[in-house]
Design a protein around this motif. Sequence first.
Motif, mmCIF file in Angstrom:
data_model
loop_
_atom_site.group_PDB
_atom_site.id
_atom_site.type_symbol
_atom_site.label_atom_id
_atom_site.label_comp_id
_atom_site.label_asym_id
_atom_site.label_seq_id
_atom_site.Cartn_x
_atom_site.Cartn_y
_atom_site.Cartn_z
ATOM 1 N N LEU A 197 -5.534 4.590 -4.415
ATOM 2 C CA LEU A 197 -5.868 3.192 -4.141
ATOM 3 C C LEU A 197 -7.252 2.869 -4.693
ATOM 4 O O LEU A 197 -8.244 2.781 -3.968
ATOM 5 N N THR A 219 -2.918 10.281 -3.984
ATOM 6 C CA THR A 219 -1.773 9.658 -3.334
ATOM 7 C C THR A 219 -1.562 10.327 -1.983
ATOM 8 O O THR A 219 -2.082 11.418 -1.726
ATOM 9 N N TYR A 220 -0.768 9.665 -1.130
ATOM 10 C CA TYR A 220 -0.531 10.282 0.174
ATOM 11 C C TYR A 220 0.516 11.392 0.101
ATOM 12 O O TYR A 220 0.864 11.982 1.119
ATOM 13 N N LEU A 279 -7.328 8.697 0.276
ATOM 14 C CA LEU A 279 -6.317 7.879 -0.391
ATOM 15 C C LEU A 279 -6.895 7.066 -1.541
ATOM 16 O O LEU A 279 -6.146 6.603 -2.400
ATOM 17 N N GLY A 332 -4.412 3.557 4.749
ATOM 18 C CA GLY A 332 -4.222 2.919 3.454
ATOM 19 C C GLY A 332 -4.786 1.511 3.421
ATOM 20 O O GLY A 332 -5.368 1.091 2.413
ATOM 21 N N ASN A 388 0.495 3.529 -3.313
ATOM 22 C CA ASN A 388 -0.186 4.798 -3.076
ATOM 23 C C ASN A 388 0.748 5.995 -3.175
ATOM 24 O O ASN A 388 0.289 7.132 -3.260
ATOM 25 N N VAL A 434 0.836 -1.206 0.000
ATOM 26 C CA VAL A 434 0.000 0.000 0.000
ATOM 27 C C VAL A 434 0.868 1.253 0.000
ATOM 28 O O VAL A 434 0.594 2.223 -0.729
ATOM 29 N N SER A 435 1.937 1.259 0.800
ATOM 30 C CA SER A 435 2.783 2.458 0.890
ATOM 31 C C SER A 435 3.512 2.728 -0.419
ATOM 32 O O SER A 435 3.761 3.886 -0.760
#
Length: 737
Positions: A61, A148-149, A144, A182, A56, A52-53
């Motif tokens: 996501l 994106t973060y 998210l 996320g 994203n 996920v990290s």
Amino acid sequence: MNQLEGILLLIGIPLGLLLAGYWLAAVFAESDVPTRLSISILTGIASLLLAVSIVNFFSPLSGVAAWACLLPVFGSLAWKKSRVRFAQDLGALLSNKSFLGFGAVIVLFLGLLLWPVLSSYGIIMYDGTSNHDSFFWVVVAEHLKRHTYMERPVWDSLQPLASAADAVVGWTPAWGRMGSEGLLALCSAIVGLSPIKLYVYVTACLFLPWLAAVHLGIRTFYAERMSGPARVTVLLLHPIFIFYYSNSNLPNLLGVIAGSAAIIATESALRTAVDHRKQLLAWSGLLALSLHGVYCAYPEMIPFVFLPCGFLWLRAWFVEGARPLWKSRLIVAAAVVVSLLLNPASTFRAGWGFVAVFKLTQAGSWWGSIMYQFHPIQYIPTLVTLTPAVVKWLGIWGSWLLTGVVVVGIVLAWRRSRDRLGVVMAFSGGCVLLIYTLLAHFVYGWQKSVQFTGIFVSAAVAGAIIDSFWQHRGQWRLSRWLAWAGAGGLAVFLAFAVGMQCREIYKWSERKLLSQDWFVLREQSRTKLHALPVLVEAATFRMAFFHGMWAAYFLPDSQIYFASRGDQSGGYLRSQVINEAAQSIPSPAAVLVSRSWADSFDANSERILTGTEYVLLRNSNRVFVMSGVFPLNGPPDKASPSIELEILPHSAGQLLMELTPAQAKGKLSQVGTWQIACSVKGSANYSASLAGPPPWIIKVPLAPGQKNLIKLTLVSDKPTAEALPFDIKQLRIESTP
């Protein structure tokens, strides 16, 4: 969403986590099934957090990007060894009668947690305490799915929801994390349901990784096997987990699971000989993934995870009698370095977030303390359960007894443990935070010291201590009886704590809940009320803070304004919203009030939507001042001898209020005369008086389109000393056509 969908989630999410980790767990072919499953589910969480990290960072996501995060699942299914091992392990469990019994215990625990949604068709989300933090995790998960973060949200006071995501986005976020949010966004994208519908189920499903970490913690530091009673208590009696769940501590919960897995993986890797290369690399891989999980999910824990890992690593070099496995130690050190490089963005953001949070802890004294009301002898019972209500019930003498049982149990469990020094080192992070708490007077640290070591506290209290008491074989029969009594007493105490935590959840779930029909309001915002002004009267809800901010979530495409009355309008968003007390607002296209308020103050106002907790009105009878009554949020049900209301009716009508003495029926038959006054600017004033025995039915005519200032005053020769001596049996504003 219905109960069947919820049950499918409770089955599907754990299976997904297991599959996401079997690519690594399959290496442990010689381990027993529970251990392999435990390694798998912890690896699965850490793998998905990494996926996920990374994904994203580049893409929202949703769609293909969300499915790309499931690469660990696809890898386990594609690799024949892991696929076959998973099927064999699952079959072995389902055919094991003991497992079916233990599985029933786990189902019972989850049923207790989720009873508010399982017992009611319409509820989709609730808070289990007065804490409101679930709002952040749900809102950021929504963000998210669309961004994106690294993308900072565009702030708009008319649509303030995006401001809640600011603390977790960019290179220098205030919190430095996005893992839990996320993971929730990923589940939402895969399942196709809103994060708010999934939140309570996703959080409850983390009980299985929690149990996995507890199981591995016991096997690593205490004992290979436990007695039957201890295995039952380990499966069922986890008040600390319920504390995380009910307080909406999702990031902290993921952080402690990942951090504990890292500590366990460190010790397990250091014990593994180099000739078992695959197992050594697998434990080191779990260490690297779990450390990244801490960076990603809860960076505040970083030093308190590194400290026990570092002690365990140094012990292998310097403690006399340690095995000469220097290659294993170098591989473990390399795994730590790899964890920093898996996603440099996570590492950088985590470092920034930790420093920001540490500065915040030193900046003010507003942190809450669960110990402020207790005698020092009550500290240990509070710390081992995080359930102050139970400790209050015990009192001082009960706390003395329980403290003695816990202390004796700690000594017995430590003496019987397979790795005494390792037990001490596993708790070193929490102990250091506790020392800092005492030296720096950081009162919030009492709670955090337990939360950061929650896995090991549960492993010790619900597992090792009860097991030590139960298996105690003293020289005298009396000592065995006392040990069994200690095991039983501690189990009863933990069960009582679980019951009290659940009772608290049930109480707050009746006050702070959201029903399915809020999504009808959301659809209205996206269609008929798109870009139109909507006034939110947060103070009309009993839980004004809670429902005020969630109103912004369900009005995403409308222009939101908040009414002036009340000091909690907007909840966590209150500093970002437009409040009519600060500036003028346009005439609203609709007004959002609580259902109970609409039934009272807008009895026959035109309604656009009617939900379980809310009503959307075309026009409302506005109340700007309300004093001398209680509560001030929602319709009042108690009154003082002096009541003041300022009402702006949308149509001509009347206020109807019925008052009775709050004392026992018949005790007060005559208390005086009610003086009734209503003044309207530019119009003749209205005045009247009402005497006689209760009930007093007060009727006041209301002038439309202007503020009506109403004062009700009791004139009596025998004034009461009570602040709120009257019950409000009826309160209605009825508009005339």
